[in-house]
Design a protein around this motif. Structure first.
Motif, PDB file in Angstrom:
ATOM      1  N   TYR A 103       0.823  -1.210   0.000  1.00 27.91           N
ATOM      2  CA  TYR A 103       0.000   0.000   0.000  1.00 27.91           C
ATOM      3  C   TYR A 103       0.861   1.265   0.000  1.00 27.91           C
ATOM      4  O   TYR A 103       0.502   2.267  -0.623  1.00 27.91           O
ATOM      5  N   THR A 104       2.005   1.221   0.667  1.00 26.25           N
ATOM      6  CA  THR A 104       2.914   2.373   0.622  1.00 26.25           C
ATOM      7  C   THR A 104       3.465   2.552  -0.787  1.00 26.25           C
ATOM      8  O   THR A 104       3.543   3.672  -1.299  1.00 26.25           O
ATOM      9  N   MET A 105       3.828   1.442  -1.413  1.00 26.10           N
ATOM     10  CA  MET A 105       4.384   1.492  -2.764  1.00 26.10           C
ATOM     11  C   MET A 105       3.348   2.016  -3.763  1.00 26.10           C
ATOM     12  O   MET A 105       3.677   2.816  -4.648  1.00 26.10           O
ATOM     13  N   LYS A 200      21.931  -1.240  -6.201  1.00 32.08           N
ATOM     14  CA  LYS A 200      20.783  -0.563  -6.805  1.00 32.08           C
ATOM     15  C   LYS A 200      19.958  -1.530  -7.657  1.00 32.08           C
ATOM     16  O   LYS A 200      18.741  -1.379  -7.788  1.00 32.08           O
ATOM     17  N   ALA A 201      20.610  -2.545  -8.243  1.00 38.91           N
ATOM     18  CA  ALA A 201      19.882  -3.554  -9.011  1.00 38.91           C
ATOM     19  C   ALA A 201      18.952  -4.335  -8.097  1.00 38.91           C
ATOM     20  O   ALA A 201      17.791  -4.613  -8.447  1.00 38.91           O
ATOM     21  N   PHE A 202      19.438  -4.686  -6.914  1.00 38.80           N
ATOM     22  CA  PHE A 202      18.594  -5.362  -5.922  1.00 38.80           C
ATOM     23  C   PHE A 202      17.434  -4.451  -5.501  1.00 38.80           C
ATOM     24  O   PHE A 202      16.292  -4.899  -5.363  1.00 38.80           O
ATOM     25  N   THR A 203      17.731  -3.174  -5.293  1.00 43.32           N
ATOM     26  CA  THR A 203      16.702  -2.217  -4.883  1.00 43.32           C
ATOM     27  C   THR A 203      15.628  -2.083  -5.952  1.00 43.32           C
ATOM     28  O   THR A 203      14.426  -2.050  -5.649  1.00 43.32           O
ATOM     29  N   PHE A 207      11.521  -2.847  -5.458  1.00 44.77           N
ATOM     30  CA  PHE A 207      10.286  -2.062  -5.593  1.00 44.77           C
ATOM     31  C   PHE A 207       9.443  -2.500  -6.792  1.00 44.77           C
ATOM     32  O   PHE A 207       8.226  -2.311  -6.806  1.00 44.77           O
ATOM     33  N   GLN A 208      10.069  -3.131  -7.799  1.00 40.13           N
ATOM     34  CA  GLN A 208       9.281  -3.654  -8.909  1.00 40.13           C
ATOM     35  C   GLN A 208       8.451  -4.877  -8.493  1.00 40.13           C
ATOM     36  O   GLN A 208       7.497  -5.246  -9.183  1.00 40.13           O
ATOM     37  N   SER A 209       8.785  -5.481  -7.350  1.00 44.68           N
ATOM     38  CA  SER A 209       8.041  -6.653  -6.861  1.00 44.68           C
ATOM     39  C   SER A 209       6.627  -6.307  -6.426  1.00 44.68           C
ATOM     40  O   SER A 209       5.856  -7.201  -6.054  1.00 44.68           O
ATOM     41  N   GLY A 350      13.033   3.981  -3.365  1.00 45.68           N
ATOM     42  CA  GLY A 350      14.274   3.444  -2.805  1.00 45.68           C
ATOM     43  C   GLY A 350      14.052   2.723  -1.484  1.00 45.68           C
ATOM     44  O   GLY A 350      14.473   1.568  -1.318  1.00 45.68           O
ATOM     45  N   TYR A 351      13.367   3.378  -0.541  1.00 50.19           N
ATOM     46  CA  TYR A 351      13.141   2.750   0.771  1.00 50.19           C
ATOM     47  C   TYR A 351      12.224   1.536   0.656  1.00 50.19           C
ATOM     48  O   TYR A 351      12.414   0.531   1.357  1.00 50.19           O
ATOM     49  N   MET A 352      11.232   1.626  -0.226  1.00 47.07           N
ATOM     50  CA  MET A 352      10.374   0.454  -0.436  1.00 47.07           C
ATOM     51  C   MET A 352      11.153  -0.666  -1.128  1.00 47.07           C
ATOM     52  O   MET A 352      10.882  -1.851  -0.917  1.00 47.07           O
ATOM     53  N   GLY A 353      12.148  -0.288  -1.945  1.00 48.08           N
ATOM     54  CA  GLY A 353      13.018  -1.286  -2.564  1.00 48.08           C
ATOM     55  C   GLY A 353      13.839  -2.030  -1.522  1.00 48.08           C
ATOM     56  O   GLY A 353      14.003  -3.253  -1.593  1.00 48.08           O
TER      57      GLY A 353
END
Length: 400
Positions: A103-105, A200-203, A207-209, A350-353
């Motif tokens: 929901y945040t994302m 950054k790739a992991f991040t 967030f794309q998840s 970023g933080y959601m990532g």
């Protein structure tokens, strides 16, 4: 006759596999991708390593979604809540972490839509950013309440339009800098930050998840882990190609658009420098419509979920409940949009990532993969012992 039936079955299977792969592609290649802002912040600024880290990110994302769909389909689950309860079992209550993340994302995504559309109006028509935010917010609110179904039907056309115009810009943009591309890559290579680029790739995958609920719903049509694997392989290839093309173009234009202060909508700037007004305006219009389409469909999904909340149960008229929920969501999203597109993608996404890495990527690629392998092995053993139950049809053709 049997040969024709087998051929028809293979064709139907491939159609389903490709369709699910395209859902992930369309979810990834939306308005955020089409601005070039995400690619610049998470890849391009780290130099030549960007082309490698993009592949890493797409591998992480597709492998994670593969485990999600295998767990969801093999166990006959019916919601993403059940999926995460299975993942976290015996600590099923931790599934609330995905609710917080999701929901945040989504609120950040709607905020980014408003900020992106407002930035587009500001740069193209010189409309004040605040007035542009208010205008876009009002438009989204009205369309969510009264025209969501119409926008939903037109969203596919809008998506095709933005992807087509982006494709043309990528090719023209790379071709424009082709004579100097090797020198540009050499200069950017000296500034490469490999460690940060990989993180950054992991991040980015984190967030794309946010697309997991959509993917497990669409992935129900896939009948085995082999079909799921093939679908995610197709998706990995097409997503990687699109992202790498975007990154290469942005890399070769990086010095120019950063010097011009156009990092918010870099692809818009590049489109304006190509000397083809029809390309610029096609992209401009398609991007705005894509923003509106994404905003309306996302907000409407929120409204459908919360308009039946207990707090609103005393209100009999559905339209009133819908207006109240829409106003609340728009108020939150417009507040987020005032931070600007750059900050939303850098900090919000970023933080959601980071949270996505901790509660989705790592758990599914470790514990989730182990649980899936163990479950399918047990199901196959049951089949071999003629102990077939209602959920074993998926496991029967499993190829883990």
């Amino acid at each position: 006759m049997e040969k024709q039936q087998r051929q028809a079955t293979k064709t139907m299977n491939f159609t389903g596999i490709f369709a699910v792969a395209c859902v992930l592609f369309s979810s990834h290649a939306g308005g955020g991708f089409a601005t070039g802002n995400q690619a610049t912040q998470y890849y391009v600024q780290y130099g030549w390593i960007a082309t490698v880290t993009a592949i890493i990110a797409m591998a992480l994302l597709t492998l994670t979604i593969r485990e999600c769909m295998i767990m969801y389909n093999s166990r006959g689950l019916s919601s993403y809540k059940e999926l995460f309860q299975n993942l976290y079992h015996p600590f099923g209550k931790f599934s609330v972490l995905f609710d917080i993340y999701f929901y945040t994302m989504v609120l950040c995504a709607v905020g980014a839509v408003i900020a992106g559309a407002a930035s587009l109006l500001n740069k193209t028509y010189n409309i004040s950013y605040i007035y542009a935010v208010l205008s876009v917010g009002a438009m989204l609110l009205i369309m969510t309440i009264f025209g969501a179904s119409l926008v939903s039907k037109a969203s596919t056309v809008m998506s095709v339009g933005i992807l087509a115009s982006c494709g043309v810009i990528f090719i023209l943009g790379i071709n424009e800098k082709l004579p100097e591309i090797s020198n540009i890559f050499a200069v950017r290579a000296s500034n490469a930050n490999i460690g940060t680029g990989i993180f950054k790739a992991f991040t980015y995958a984190g967030f794309q998840s946010v697309v997991i609920p959509t993917m497990i719903s669409c992935g129900k049509s896939l009948k085995s882990s082999k079909e799921i694997s093939r679908s995610m392989m197709v998706s990995f290839v097409i997503n990687s190609i699109a992202l790498i093309l975007s990154i290469i173009m942005l890399l070769v234009w990086y010095a120019e658009f950063t010097q011009a202060g156009e990092t918010t909508l870099p692809i818009l700037y590049i489109a304006g420098q190509l000397g083809r007004s029809y390309v610029f305006w096609a992209y401009n219009i398609c991007l705005f419509l894509c923003f509106i389409s994404t905003g309306v469909t996302t907000i409407y999904g929120f409204v459908e979920k919360f308009e039946k909340a207990k707090a609103l149960s005393k209100i009999n008229k559905v339209i009133i409940r819908r207006i109240i929920v829409s106003f609340f969501i728009m108020f939150m999203s417009m507040g987020i949009s005032m931070a600007g597109l750059d900050k939303i993608i850098k900090y919000g996404y970023g933080y959601m990532g980071y949270l996505g890495i901790a509660i989705i990527i790592v758990p599914f690629l470790t514990v989730g993969a182990y649980k899936n392998r163990k479950f399918l092995k047990e199901q196959n053993n049951n089949i071999n012992n003629n102990n077939i139950n209602s959920k074993s049809s998926f496991a029967e053709s499993a190829d883990y």
